[in-house]
Design an enzyme around this catalytic site. Structure first.
Site, mmCIF file in Angstrom:
data_model
loop_
_atom_site.group_PDB
_atom_site.id
_atom_site.type_symbol
_atom_site.label_atom_id
_atom_site.label_comp_id
_atom_site.label_asym_id
_atom_site.label_seq_id
_atom_site.Cartn_x
_atom_site.Cartn_y
_atom_site.Cartn_z
ATOM 1 N N GLY A 41 -13.976 46.373 67.342
ATOM 2 C CA GLY A 41 -15.161 46.548 66.297
ATOM 3 C C GLY A 41 -14.880 46.719 65.053
ATOM 4 O O GLY A 41 -13.675 46.987 64.824
ATOM 5 N N LYS A 93 -27.701 55.543 72.460
ATOM 6 C CA LYS A 93 -27.082 56.684 72.075
ATOM 7 C C LYS A 93 -27.209 58.036 72.184
ATOM 8 O O LYS A 93 -26.208 59.161 72.342
ATOM 9 C CB LYS A 93 -27.115 56.541 70.439
ATOM 10 N N ASP A 117 -11.080 48.150 79.296
ATOM 11 C CA ASP A 117 -12.615 48.040 79.591
ATOM 12 C C ASP A 117 -13.085 49.558 79.693
ATOM 13 O O ASP A 117 -12.657 50.256 80.655
ATOM 14 C CB ASP A 117 -12.778 47.164 80.619
ATOM 15 N N LEU A 151 -26.661 53.746 59.463
ATOM 16 C CA LEU A 151 -26.565 52.489 59.506
ATOM 17 C C LEU A 151 -25.303 51.833 58.904
ATOM 18 O O LEU A 151 -25.005 52.269 57.555
ATOM 19 C CB LEU A 151 -27.613 51.339 58.811
#
Length: 298
Positions: free
Chosen positions: A17, A165, A63, A190
């Site tokens: 990510g 979350k 994973d 954010l």
């Protein structure tokens, strides 16, 4: 820099990510050996090419729903930086995604408990695990990391990002305390980055966040620094709200809209008030004072 920690191995999961990839590069720059655990096969190939050039980088196909692959990536590491990334074939949050995130958090913390070398876990959560609560049951003062989002409120209004979350972080904390894992969490606003989209699940409920004075954002570089700071500082504990931008006036919204929808021509809002900021990251700010001075003197 923390000399005692440099040259030791740390694991970054998920390293595919935006945050994970940046953490890998910054940790390598600071002298750490890094185990990059990735689930995205395109990013796996990219990191494998990088690892052929940097012997301090090892790449693992891992994973978070596969316990054994987590254990393999953690082997020999003194710390873990963990963040949950949406699978490429499931681009948005829903109830099903929340269940996956909770299972992943459980697997990762259990694997850390079973890995003798792990001294500290930095768990990436979100400000959405803090800010959501019914209007009639608002927090009495400024919101900070002592607060938790109301799970029933999130379910009622389908705030799936906040729900996922919140439950995932609570699951991680319960397991960490039960199994004696040294964990800190970063509850990030954010994340501002070039690929930010209007479809980002954090933005669901943005209008309410704005009006309530709790709409916050964080630059990638600041978020990376915060993660490394709480990892290196032996006094860090508990949760840390992390943001360096507050979106609480029309001008801020116009700027964000221009970033999210570059082809549009955003206009000013009818509401020209500046909404009072009702959220604080004072705990993290205090911790990072010495860390920032250290960077300046390197």
């Amino acid at each position: 820099m923390a000399p005692a920690l440099v040259n030791q191995s740390v694991c970054v999961m998920d390293a595919s990510g935006c945050l994970g990839s940046a953490l890998v590069h910054h940790l390598l720059q600071r002298g750490y050996a890094v185990h990059a655990a990735v689930h995205n096969h395109d990013e796996l190939q990219s990191l494998e090419r990088l690892s052929s050039e940097n012997k301090k980088l090892r790449v693992f196909d891992s994973d978070p729903l596969d316990y054994h692959s987590i254990m393999e990536a953690l082997k020999g590491c003194c710390g873990l930086f963990y963040s949950f990334e949406l699978p490429s074939d499931i681009p948005t949050y829903d109830e099903f995604m929340g269940e996956l995130e909770v299972r992943a958090a459980h697997n990762v913390l259990e694997a850390c408990a079973q890995t003798d070398t792990i001294d500290k876990v930095v768990f990436t959560s979100s400000a959405t695990a803090i800010i959501w609560r019914d209007q009639d049951n608002r927090f009495p003062s400024d919101v900070d990391e002592r607060n938790w989002s109301d799970v029933n409120f999130c379910k009622k209004f389908k705030l799936w990002h906040g729900l996922s979350k919140t439950v995932a972080e609570k699951t991680a904390w319960a397991l960490a305390m039960d199994r004696g894992v040294n964990m800190v969490s970063i509850n990030a606003g954010l994340l501002m980055h070039p690929n930010l989209s209007i479809k980002d699940p954090y933005l669901l409920g943005a209008a309410e966040m704005f009006k309530d004075g709790v709409f916050v954002a964080v630059d990638l570089g600041f978020l990376v620094d915060a993660h490394i700071c709480v990892f290196q500082d032996s006094s860090s504990y508990g949760r840390y709200l992390c943001f360096n931008r507050v979106i609480n006036c029309s001008k801020d919204v116009v700027k964000l809209t221009a970033m999210l929808l570059p082809s549009s021509s955003p206009q000013g809002l009818e509401d020209n008030r500046v909404h009072e900021q009702r959220i604080s990251s004072q705990k993290l700010s205090k911790l990072m004072v010495d860390f920032e001075s250290e960077l300046q003197t390197e």
